[in-house]
Each structure stands twice: as C-alpha cells, then as structure tokens.
Scaffold this motif. Structure first.
Motif, short mmCIF file in Angstrom:
data_model
loop_
_atom_site.label_atom_id
_atom_site.label_comp_id
_atom_site.label_asym_id
_atom_site.label_seq_id
_atom_site.Cartn_x
_atom_site.Cartn_y
_atom_site.Cartn_z
N UNK A 128 -29.26 35.96 -29.08
CA UNK A 128 -29.87 37.22 -29.53
C UNK A 128 -29.79 38.26 -28.41
N UNK A 129 -29.21 39.40 -28.73
CA UNK A 129 -29.22 40.54 -27.82
C UNK A 129 -30.27 41.54 -28.28
N UNK B 209 -23.76 28.12 -34.52
CA UNK B 209 -24.37 29.19 -33.72
C UNK B 209 -24.69 30.40 -34.60
N UNK B 210 -25.65 31.18 -34.13
CA UNK B 210 -26.05 32.43 -34.80
C UNK B 210 -26.12 33.50 -33.73
N UNK B 211 -25.58 34.68 -34.04
CA UNK B 211 -25.59 35.78 -33.08
C UNK B 211 -26.16 37.02 -33.74
N UNK B 212 -27.11 37.67 -33.07
CA UNK B 212 -27.75 38.86 -33.64
C UNK B 212 -27.94 39.92 -32.58
N UNK B 213 -27.95 41.17 -33.02
CA UNK B 213 -28.26 42.32 -32.18
C UNK B 213 -29.49 43.00 -32.75
N UNK B 214 -30.52 43.18 -31.92
CA UNK B 214 -31.76 43.82 -32.35
C UNK B 214 -32.06 45.01 -31.45
N UNK B 215 -32.39 46.14 -32.08
CA UNK B 215 -32.80 47.32 -31.34
C UNK B 215 -34.22 47.70 -31.69
#
Length: 296
Positions: A16-17, A94-100
């Motif tokens: 997670x970013x 795997x799981x990849x996410x971008x959160x702002x």
C-alpha cells in the motif's frame, strides 16, 4: 487450538502506498509504502483475532519465500494455518493500492493463485479436519469474493456449507457479480458497499437503506450495506431495514475498512447484541480502523 470460525478466501501481501496529498491520474507525490499481510479473508481473520476469536484460514499460499514469510506472520498473529493449501507451483498472491487524502486512487489485486487452486482450498471441510459431507461445519464462515464464480456457485449448493452461518463479502465492486449464486443462500449474510449492492441488485439506489431494500427484493435473506461516512443499513427478509450513522473521523486509510466492519458485526452478534447495537458497534470499529487508531 480448535478454530471457532473459518475465513475462506484471499490471504496475500498488501503493498500500500499512502500520501497525505489528494491525488489524481498521473500524480507523483511523496508518501509511505508498506507491505503487510492482507487480503479480505486475512483482514477479517486479524480483526476476529483481536476480538478474541480463533480463526482458521482456508486459502492458497505458495511454497515460495514470500509464502513462507506470510505463513510465519499468520502464525505470529495466532491465526490457524494448518488448513492452508500450500502450492508448489503457484506463487503467493499480492495486492497493490494507492491511497491519497481523497481516498483510494487505484488498486490491483493479483489473486490468480487463489483462483487457480480452486476447490483444493476446501479440502479441510470434507476430509474430517473441519467436517465432512455428512457432518458439515456448523459454525460461522467468512467467505470472500476473490474465489471464482464457478467455485462460489459450487459453494452455494454444497452440503459442506449446509449448516454454516455464512458471512459473505465481495473482494471489490469489480468482483461483486461473482456473489450472485449466493444471493439466495438460506444462511448467507451479505456485506457490501453501496456500489456493490447496486451491482448485485441491478438497481440505482442512492442510499444504503434503498440498496438493502433492493437486495431483499431480489431474494437476499440478510444484507448489510455501507456507504462511506453516510448512513449504513441492515436488512432482513420479513423484518425490514434499519440504519446506523458512522462516527465522523479523519480518514487516514481505507483498505481493509469493510473487512473490519464485517468482523466486528459478526463478533457483536456472537456476544448477543441486538440488530441496532451490532450495526452501531461495527460502524464504530470501522471508523476506528480508518482513523488509524488501531494497528493494521
């Protein structure tokens, strides 16, 4: 220790970013990148464990370095891994996410190994470790929509799930349609957000209460519908729809919030809470989670 609930579905690494800045397509901003055990089934199991339950995991994890590390992390958290299917030729998912600051910007779930493993992950329910066809598991099961539509359709009619208290969550709006075979399951409780509810009900409801009513009209026995910071709803066939208001908090993360809501609701009911109290407790737990006041 014998499990008191089974969590079936995705157990993987969450990458997670997160940035405190609002983001749009093409944004390139400073932030933090973390890697933590995740996946819908995993997130639910971790929350259940925090609340004092003993979950066992039914999932697929590769026999690679990432898989060994993931199993070790599950063991440290007190989650049952003896029932995990370990594959020699499938990599760990795997799981990849971008959160702002404006919420989830984008995410990609690579759960192909779980899908490829198919019904192998259900073997403990049939071989006597957790039950058999003539004496199926009779406790609660948390089931997530990362399984294939074919396997979910099999589960909907399988004698292995005949006596279970089945709690079902889609993995994402993009996979919500996979849950259609379970919509009319006699013991299924569906946990969905407004977008997912509208996909399943083929409706255009503007509120959680309207969406819950639409799902009941489509044949669902029991549903819970969340809608971010707006009122959530719980509906039961023949008993109508109730609503609850989530507490207002500063949102610092969103990935895993729905899983926390589902786990907290299940635990509240097992403690004997009535409909309204269980809904309100689940909303408080999810609000605490998204505010970052508890650990991942």
């Amino acid at each position: 220790m014998a499990p008191d609930i089974l969590c079936i579905g995705s157990v993987l690494w969450d990458i997670i970013g997160r940035s405190p800045t609002s983001m749009r397509l093409g944004s390139d901003v400073p932030g933090r990148i973390t890697r933590l055990p995740g996946g819908v089934a995993m997130n639910i199991a971790m929350t259940l464990r925090r609340f004092g339950m003993t979950p066992a995991l039914l999932t697929a994890v590769g026999r690679d370095a990432e898989g060994d590390e993931l199993i070790a992390a599950c063991d440290r958290l007190g989650l049952g891994t003896d029932t995990v299917y370990r594959s020699d030729d499938l990599p760990t998912d795997r799981y990849m996410a971008i959160e702002g600051a404006n919420g989830l910007v984008a995410a990609i779930a690579d759960a192909h190994s779980l899908e490829a493993a198919g019904d192998k992950i259900l073997r403990p329910l049939a071989d006597g470790r957790l039950g058999t066809e003539v004496a199926p598991w009779s406790g609660p099961i948390a089931l997530d929509g990362n399984l294939t539509e074919g396997l979910l359709a099999e589960i909907a009619v399988s004698p292995l799930f005949l006596r279970a208290d089945l709690r079902v969550a889609p993995a994402s709006p993009g996979k919500a349609g996979r849950l259609l075979p379970l919509l009319n399951h006699p013991s299924a409780t569906l946990y969905v957000n407004l977008e997912e509810a509208n996909i399943l009900a083929r409706s255009e409801a503007a509120t959680a209460a309207e969406a819950a009513q639409a799902l009941l009209a489509r044949g669902a026995g029991r549903v819970l519908v969340t809608n971010g910071g707006a009122p959530a709803a719980e509906g039961r066939r023949g008993q109508g729809v109730i609503t609850g208001q989530p507490p207002q908090v500063l949102v610092t993360r969103v990935t895993g919030a729905g899983d926390t809501f589902m786990a907290a609701h299940l635990v509240a009911e097992r403690r004997g809470a009535d409909r309204q109290s269980a809904l309100d407790e689940a909303l408080r737990a999810a609000a605490t989670y998204v505010s970052g006041d508890i650990g991942s």
